[in-house]
Design a protein around this motif. Sequence first.
Motif, PDB file in Angstrom:
ATOM      1  N   GLU A  87     -11.186  -4.291   5.514  1.00 43.16           N
ATOM      2  CA  GLU A  87     -10.039  -5.093   5.084  1.00 43.16           C
ATOM      3  C   GLU A  87     -10.487  -6.252   4.208  1.00 43.16           C
ATOM      4  OE1 GLU A  87      -8.016  -6.168   8.670  1.00 43.16           O
ATOM      5  OE2 GLU A  87      -7.233  -4.151   8.990  1.00 43.16           O
ATOM      6  N   ASP A  88     -11.578  -6.922   4.591  1.00 45.46           N
ATOM      7  CA  ASP A  88     -12.114  -8.023   3.790  1.00 45.46           C
ATOM      8  C   ASP A  88     -12.557  -7.536   2.413  1.00 45.46           C
ATOM      9  OD1 ASP A  88     -11.648  -9.725   5.900  1.00 45.46           O
ATOM     10  OD2 ASP A  88     -13.757  -9.808   6.541  1.00 45.46           O
ATOM     11  N   ARG A  89     -13.209  -6.388   2.385  1.00 41.25           N
ATOM     12  CA  ARG A  89     -13.667  -5.833   1.108  1.00 41.25           C
ATOM     13  C   ARG A  89     -12.473  -5.479   0.229  1.00 41.25           C
ATOM     14  NH1 ARG A  89     -17.050  -1.934   2.694  1.00 41.25           N
ATOM     15  NH2 ARG A  89     -15.348  -0.448   2.860  1.00 41.25           N
ATOM     16  N   ALA A  90     -11.432  -4.899   0.805  1.00 38.84           N
ATOM     17  CA  ALA A  90     -10.227  -4.552   0.042  1.00 38.84           C
ATOM     18  C   ALA A  90      -9.563  -5.807  -0.526  1.00 38.84           C
ATOM     19  CB  ALA A  90      -9.246  -3.783   0.923  1.00 38.84           C
ATOM     20  N   ALA A  91      -9.520  -6.868   0.259  1.00 40.47           N
ATOM     21  CA  ALA A  91      -8.932  -8.121  -0.218  1.00 40.47           C
ATOM     22  C   ALA A  91      -9.752  -8.707  -1.364  1.00 40.47           C
ATOM     23  CB  ALA A  91      -8.815  -9.124   0.922  1.00 40.47           C
TER      24      ALA A  91
ATOM     25  N   ASP B 177     -10.441  -9.597  -7.254  1.00 36.81           N
ATOM     26  CA  ASP B 177     -11.248  -9.335  -8.456  1.00 36.81           C
ATOM     27  C   ASP B 177     -10.417  -8.673  -9.551  1.00 36.81           C
ATOM     28  OD1 ASP B 177     -13.461 -10.446  -7.256  1.00 36.81           O
ATOM     29  OD2 ASP B 177     -14.382  -8.504  -6.746  1.00 36.81           O
ATOM     30  N   ARG B 178      -9.525  -7.749  -9.172  1.00 36.65           N
ATOM     31  CA  ARG B 178      -8.690  -7.070 -10.171  1.00 36.65           C
ATOM     32  C   ARG B 178      -7.647  -8.008 -10.773  1.00 36.65           C
ATOM     33  NH1 ARG B 178      -8.495  -3.125  -6.169  1.00 36.65           N
ATOM     34  NH2 ARG B 178      -6.322  -3.597  -5.744  1.00 36.65           N
ATOM     35  N   LEU B 179      -7.305  -9.086 -10.080  1.00 42.26           N
ATOM     36  CA  LEU B 179      -6.263  -9.993 -10.562  1.00 42.26           C
ATOM     37  C   LEU B 179      -6.792 -11.185 -11.353  1.00 42.26           C
ATOM     38  CD1 LEU B 179      -3.826 -10.132  -7.545  1.00 42.26           C
ATOM     39  CD2 LEU B 179      -3.559  -8.910  -9.692  1.00 42.26           C
TER      40      LEU B 179
ATOM     41  N   LEU C 292      -8.310 -18.379  -7.668  1.00 43.24           N
ATOM     42  CA  LEU C 292      -7.842 -17.446  -6.649  1.00 43.24           C
ATOM     43  C   LEU C 292      -8.859 -17.471  -5.516  1.00 43.24           C
ATOM     44  CD1 LEU C 292      -6.751 -14.385  -8.818  1.00 43.24           C
ATOM     45  CD2 LEU C 292      -5.285 -16.033  -7.664  1.00 43.24           C
ATOM     46  N   ALA C 293      -8.477 -18.015  -4.376  1.00 44.16           N
ATOM     47  CA  ALA C 293      -9.409 -18.177  -3.270  1.00 44.16           C
ATOM     48  C   ALA C 293      -9.565 -16.896  -2.463  1.00 44.16           C
ATOM     49  CB  ALA C 293      -8.948 -19.316  -2.366  1.00 44.16           C
ATOM     50  N   ARG C 294      -8.447 -16.281  -2.129  1.00 38.54           N
ATOM     51  CA  ARG C 294      -8.505 -15.053  -1.342  1.00 38.54           C
ATOM     52  C   ARG C 294      -7.138 -14.398  -1.360  1.00 38.54           C
ATOM     53  NH1 ARG C 294      -6.386 -15.363   3.805  1.00 38.54           N
ATOM     54  NH2 ARG C 294      -5.778 -17.434   4.455  1.00 38.54           N
ATOM     55  N   ALA C 295      -7.065 -13.213  -0.802  1.00 29.39           N
ATOM     56  CA  ALA C 295      -5.801 -12.484  -0.689  1.00 29.39           C
ATOM     57  C   ALA C 295      -5.577 -12.107   0.761  1.00 29.39           C
ATOM     58  CB  ALA C 295      -5.833 -11.231  -1.558  1.00 29.39           C
ATOM     59  N   ASP C 296      -4.318 -12.134   1.168  1.00 27.31           N
ATOM     60  CA  ASP C 296      -3.934 -11.680   2.501  1.00 27.31           C
ATOM     61  C   ASP C 296      -3.130 -10.404   2.307  1.00 27.31           C
ATOM     62  OD1 ASP C 296      -2.982 -11.183   5.021  1.00 27.31           O
ATOM     63  OD2 ASP C 296      -2.062 -13.152   5.296  1.00 27.31           O
ATOM     64  N   LEU C 297      -3.716  -9.281   2.688  1.00 29.71           N
ATOM     65  CA  LEU C 297      -3.072  -7.982   2.498  1.00 29.71           C
ATOM     66  C   LEU C 297      -2.491  -7.438   3.788  1.00 29.71           C
ATOM     67  CD1 LEU C 297      -5.802  -6.366   0.205  1.00 29.71           C
ATOM     68  CD2 LEU C 297      -3.783  -7.670  -0.469  1.00 29.71           C
TER      69      LEU C 297
ATOM     70  N   GLY D 113       0.374  -8.120   5.351  1.00 28.88           N
ATOM     71  CA  GLY D 113       1.818  -7.905   5.403  1.00 28.88           C
ATOM     72  C   GLY D 113       2.272  -6.860   4.403  1.00 28.88           C
ATOM     73  N   PRO D 114       3.581  -6.711   4.266  1.00 30.81           N
ATOM     74  CA  PRO D 114       4.111  -5.710   3.339  1.00 30.81           C
ATOM     75  C   PRO D 114       3.868  -6.075   1.871  1.00 30.81           C
ATOM     76  CG  PRO D 114       5.895  -6.981   4.305  1.00 30.81           C
ATOM     77  CD  PRO D 114       4.638  -7.392   5.007  1.00 30.81           C
ATOM     78  N   ASP D 115       3.789  -7.369   1.572  1.00 30.67           N
ATOM     79  CA  ASP D 115       3.526  -7.829   0.209  1.00 30.67           C
ATOM     80  C   ASP D 115       2.218  -8.610   0.197  1.00 30.67           C
ATOM     81  OD1 ASP D 115       5.960  -6.865  -0.906  1.00 30.67           O
ATOM     82  OD2 ASP D 115       6.998  -8.596  -0.027  1.00 30.67           O
ATOM     83  N   PRO D 116       1.378  -8.404  -0.831  1.00 31.27           N
ATOM     84  CA  PRO D 116       0.140  -9.175  -0.924  1.00 31.27           C
ATOM     85  C   PRO D 116       0.448 -10.657  -1.119  1.00 31.27           C
ATOM     86  CG  PRO D 116       0.166  -7.378  -2.525  1.00 31.27           C
ATOM     87  CD  PRO D 116       1.519  -7.444  -1.915  1.00 31.27           C
ATOM     88  N   VAL D 117      -0.356 -11.497  -0.510  1.00 29.17           N
ATOM     89  CA  VAL D 117      -0.228 -12.941  -0.650  1.00 29.17           C
ATOM     90  C   VAL D 117      -1.541 -13.468  -1.205  1.00 29.17           C
ATOM     91  CG1 VAL D 117       0.080 -15.127   0.577  1.00 29.17           C
ATOM     92  CG2 VAL D 117       1.399 -13.112   1.254  1.00 29.17           C
ATOM     93  N   LEU D 118      -1.451 -14.208  -2.309  1.00 28.38           N
ATOM     94  CA  LEU D 118      -2.643 -14.816  -2.897  1.00 28.38           C
ATOM     95  C   LEU D 118      -2.736 -16.260  -2.446  1.00 28.38           C
ATOM     96  CD1 LEU D 118      -2.378 -13.525  -6.556  1.00 28.38           C
ATOM     97  CD2 LEU D 118      -3.858 -12.677  -4.746  1.00 28.38           C
ATOM     98  N   VAL D 119      -3.924 -16.666  -2.047  1.00 31.48           N
ATOM     99  CA  VAL D 119      -4.187 -18.050  -1.687  1.00 31.48           C
ATOM    100  C   VAL D 119      -4.909 -18.672  -2.874  1.00 31.48           C
ATOM    101  CG1 VAL D 119      -5.326 -19.590  -0.073  1.00 31.48           C
ATOM    102  CG2 VAL D 119      -4.319 -17.450   0.745  1.00 31.48           C
TER     103      VAL D 119
END
Length: 90
Positions: free
Chosen positions: A8-12, A17-19, A50-55, A57-63
């Motif tokens: 999960e951490d790697r996916a986030a 990175d893609r964004l 872009l610090a991190r992403a929370d994946l 939930g149903p929608d990605p959240v960028l921190v």
Amino acid sequence: MWSRQRAEDRAAREFVDRLVNPWRRVCERVPGLSHTVQVASGTTIVIPTLARADLSGPDPVLVVRKIHGQLIEDFRADEASAADRGGAGL
């Protein structure tokens, strides 16, 4: 359990990175999301990191780490929502 968390951490991280480049383009176009700074080597455009992403939930959240002097309202601007990459808004 650890391997699931690592996946999960790697996916986030890969998601963030893609964004990076699209995020930079949005920040450069929307007033208030970037700052232009004059340095010895020329002009530099500073954007929120872009610090991190929370994946989870149903929608990605960028921190995002704000730039010094930025307000939360800068991220809620109508222009920011219109300029994003097709998501629900910033």
